[in-house]
Design an enzyme around this catalytic site. Structure first.
Site, short mmCIF file in Angstrom:
data_model
loop_
_atom_site.label_atom_id
_atom_site.label_comp_id
_atom_site.label_asym_id
_atom_site.label_seq_id
_atom_site.Cartn_x
_atom_site.Cartn_y
_atom_site.Cartn_z
N GLU A 266 0.81 -1.21 0.00
CA GLU A 266 0.00 0.00 0.00
C GLU A 266 0.85 1.27 0.00
OE1 GLU A 266 -2.67 -0.70 3.36
OE2 GLU A 266 -4.04 -1.77 2.02
N ASP A 345 -8.43 -9.06 4.16
CA ASP A 345 -8.15 -7.98 5.10
C ASP A 345 -9.22 -7.84 6.18
OD1 ASP A 345 -7.08 -5.81 6.31
OD2 ASP A 345 -7.45 -4.40 4.68
N GLU A 373 -12.28 -2.18 12.22
CA GLU A 373 -12.32 -1.46 10.94
C GLU A 373 -13.48 -1.90 10.06
OE1 GLU A 373 -8.70 -1.75 8.73
OE2 GLU A 373 -9.48 -0.58 7.04
O1 GCW Z 1 -6.98 -2.82 6.38
C1 GCW Z 1 -5.99 -2.01 5.84
C2 GCW Z 1 -6.27 -0.67 6.39
C3 GCW Z 1 -5.07 0.23 6.35
C4 GCW Z 1 -3.91 -0.48 7.03
C5 GCW Z 1 -3.63 -1.77 6.29
C6 GCW Z 1 -2.52 -2.59 6.92
C7 GCW Z 1 -2.21 0.47 8.39
O2 GCW Z 1 -7.35 -0.11 5.69
O3 GCW Z 1 -5.40 1.41 7.02
O4 GCW Z 1 -2.76 0.32 7.13
O5 GCW Z 1 -4.78 -2.56 6.30
O6 GCW Z 1 -2.84 -3.56 7.59
O7 GCW Z 1 -1.37 -2.27 6.74
#
Ligand code: GCW
Length: 659
Positions: A266, A345, A373
């Site tokens: 990311e 995720d 989240e």
């Molecule tokens: O779920 C995603 C989140 C990001 C996060 C990423 C990760 C810290 O939306 O905000 O970044 O995972 O786990 O690195």
């Protein structure tokens, strides 16, 4: 003090004010001192007893050490007002003290009445809380206020730091990663002279509770901080820079646990920019920190976040395994790979990541997210411990001996010790720490489960409720029911059958079925007028084959694929009949009507507790459950209408679906 003590309130059980007990502690050190201090606090709160320390052999409470025992383990015997806590080390003594106070509250008896033999031995060597706290004071995916570690690019050290360390230690957490895995701005300088002093203060507080501090670092630190023109792990100048840095860091922060890294993920920099592997990257840091006993926690959350939705061959779920399984055996032994529970995720439902079964010669750690989240952001109730327990119980069938996820990450399968469980924390500076009062059960539960993976979600919930609310049967029964129902209920009115997402982009709150459908993030449901789901079998993306044969066959075959993951693994017609006997579409309608109804019932139940709860707690709960009731209707209607419009098929029961 503008914050609560959560489950460490120690409300009075019975009044024994005026009596004094003695404690003899045969262990020395600040952690042992904390253990005695905790007993003093606890006995004072629960009974009004005074605890005095003594060197006499005849103390009421004796904390003793047996070096043959695990340093974090304890044996407790209590009989007729006399108690011994024998442990393998100071941490064990501290955990023993907390366990004794817990037991007294579970039994709700007078001090002299407790007859008990209790034992503890950690299942997981590392039990980690990851804070995604940024230096400006914000928290990435934080739902409980601002950071209590950082504000305006300064490090905060105050009584709240102590209160936090105590909460974490009380459930057996022994490692804390202070800052966000996305290392930006001033966070780059955490490993520079600018921050060592206050960090040392935090570290000292954590260490006094048996907690080792870790820091997240930027893989490109040699450039960001060191002014080099490269961060290539195979460049000697880069290695030298890290070695010098490690020497400086440990010189200032002796006892630091190590570094955590999110690389090539990311937008974070990583070894791929130089054509190097994750093993090259992780080992570079591993080598630099090794002289100080440091560890490198390397995250496996790596995937292409620039996918084209038109491309149905690329599958984000496959990425973790594809990147890391081929590197098995190539990592140094002070490197541990941290793997999210599922391949996507932190969705409300996912299969277990196949990577757990794909690494045999590599340290690994399970990463879960207690920050909600994707599970209601601490506005909806969602008690996640039963889910984590399912993840731990999943057998990966990957080796001769024990091969559940719990076995693999605890080190039991292959005999390693640099491993364990980590959770993305759900705390902030809100007065109750977690926003939703019931979200504290996830924080509590993570620690308890990581220490003892045989505990069930229900056992942990019962403990947490008793410790938090005291013995009030209606409160305990009602909230236990809500906690235990909460995860299935949340699942029922959000994305169905394992498909995930369907949330608003960026902030990830609330329904938006196509929110990510045409985006670059690789998270698609592929709904059309006939059906939905992602075909991950051999006729689709081939993801199933990343599992060992037993699991691959189970998921590949529709007959054996569990209903709750049906759409994760298969693209199904709306009219396809699930094992439950319902069609996919009717399942969607039914669960959404039912889920919203149950959310409404939660509110009614909570309203019945008004006279029994402290007003501020009730007010906070009431506000959240009211919101959950409304918001679950929004979820229900958006999802139901979406699929009604796509399919044209009405609800068999004729309930209201907005056209
Ligand atoms: O779920 C995603 C989140 C990001 C996060 C990423 C990760 C810290 O939306 O905000 O970044 O995972 O786990 O690195």
């Amino acid at each position: 003090m503008n914050y609560t003590k959560c489950w460490l309130e120690y409300p009075r059980i019975c009044d024994e004010t005026g009596k004094t007990l003695t404690a003899a502690c045969l262990l020395t050190g600040t952690v042992a001192w904390r253990a005695v201090e905790e007993l003093r606090l606890g006995l004072e709160g629960l009974y009004g007893l005074t605890l005095e320390t003594t060197a006499e052999q005849t103390a009421d409470i004796t904390l003793d050490c047996d070096p043959r025992m695990h340093p974090e383990g304890y044996n407790i015997r209590v009989y007729q007002g006399r108690c011994t806590i024998v442990s393998g080390g100071e941490r064990g003594a501290l955990y023993g003290a907390f366990a004794l106070l817990r037991q007294l509250q579970m039994e709700q008896c007078a001090w002299e009445e407790l007859t008990w033999e209790g034992k503890g031995r950690p299942a997981n060597p590392m039990r980690v809380l990851n804070h995604w706290d940024d230096l400006d004071g914000s928290i990435e995916r934080g739902y409980a206020g601002q950071s209590f570690f950082f504000r305006d690019n300064e490090v905060l050290v105050n009584d709240r730091t102590v209160a936090y360390a105590r909460l974490a230690a009380s459930v057996g957490v022994n490692c804390v990663v202070l800052n966000n895995v996305n290392v930006r701005g001033a966070a780059n300088q955490l490993i520079s002279r600018r921050y060592y002093e206050p960090l040392r203060e935090i570290q000292k507080i954590l260490a006094s509770y048996g907690i080792t501090m870790y820091l997240c670092v930027n893989f490109a630190a040699p450039m960001e901080l060191g002014g080099l023109d490269s961060a290539d792990p195979c460049d000697d100048r880069v290695l030298q820079w890290w070695k010098d840095k490690a020497s400086e860091v440990w010189g200032s922060l002796p006892g630091l646990g190590g570094f955590m890294v999110k690389a090539d993920s990311e937008g974070q920099p990583g070894p791929s920019a130089y054509g190097r592997t994750h093993a090259d990257g992780a080992n570079l840091l591993g080598e630099a920190v090794a002289p100080y006993g440091g560890k490198v926690i390397w995250r496996c959350f790596v995937y292409n976040c620039q996918q084209d939705w038109r491309d149905t061959k690329t599958d984000r779920a496959k990425a973790g395994y594809d990147f890391f399984a081929p590197l098995d055996g190539k990592f140094r032994d002070n490197v541990v790979l941290q793997i999210k529970n599922g391949p996507m995720d932190f969705q409300v439902r996912e299969p277990v990541s196949p990577l757990f079964g794909g690494l045999k010669h590599t340290n690994m750690m399970l990463e879960v997210q207690v920050a909600q989240e994707y599970t209601g952001q601490q506005r909806h109730v969602c008690y996640l411990i039963p889910w984590f327990r399912q993840v731990l119980n999943q057998d990966m069938h990957c080796c001769e001996g024990p091969s559940t996820v719990a076995d693999l990450v605890s080190g039991r399968s292959y005999g390693n010790t640099c491993c364990g469980m980590a959770a993305v924390a759900n705390t902030g500076d809100d007065p109750n720490w977690t926003g939703h009062d019931l979200a504290a059960a996830n924080l509590y539960g993570f620690g308890r489960l990581a220490y003892d993976t045989t505990l069930t979600g229900e056992e942990i919930a019962k403990e947490w409720l008793r410790l938090t609310f005291g013995k009030t049967p209606l409160v305990e029964e009602t909230l236990l029911h809500i906690l235990m129902a909460s995860w299935p209920v949340y699942e029922s009115y959000t994305a169905p059958l394992g498909i995930g997402w369907m949330v608003n982009p960026n902030h990830h709150y609330g329904p938006n079925v196509d929110g990510y459908e045409y985006a670059r993030w690789g998270t698609y449901h592929r709904a059309d007028h006939k059906g939905l789901g992602v075909d991950r079998t051999s006729s689709g993306t081939g993801y199933c084959s990343q599992y060992t044969p037993e699991l691959a066959a189970e998921y590949e075959n529709l007959e054996t694929c569990p209903d709750e993951l049906a759409l994760f693994f298969h693209h199904l017609d709306y009219t396809y009949r699930l094992k439950s006997g319902k069609t996919v579409l009717q399942h969607i309608y039914d669960t959404h009507f039912d889920g919203a109804e149950q959310a409404a019932a939660f509110l009614t139940l909570v309203e019945g507790l008004e006279p029994l709860l402290p007003q501020p707690v009730y007010q906070r709960l009431h506000e959240r459950f009211r919101h959950q009731k409304e918001h679950s209707c929004e979820w229900r209607d958006v999802i139901n209408t979406y699929f009604f419009r796509k399919s044209g098929i009405p609800d068999a029961q004729g309930r209201t679906i907005y056209p």
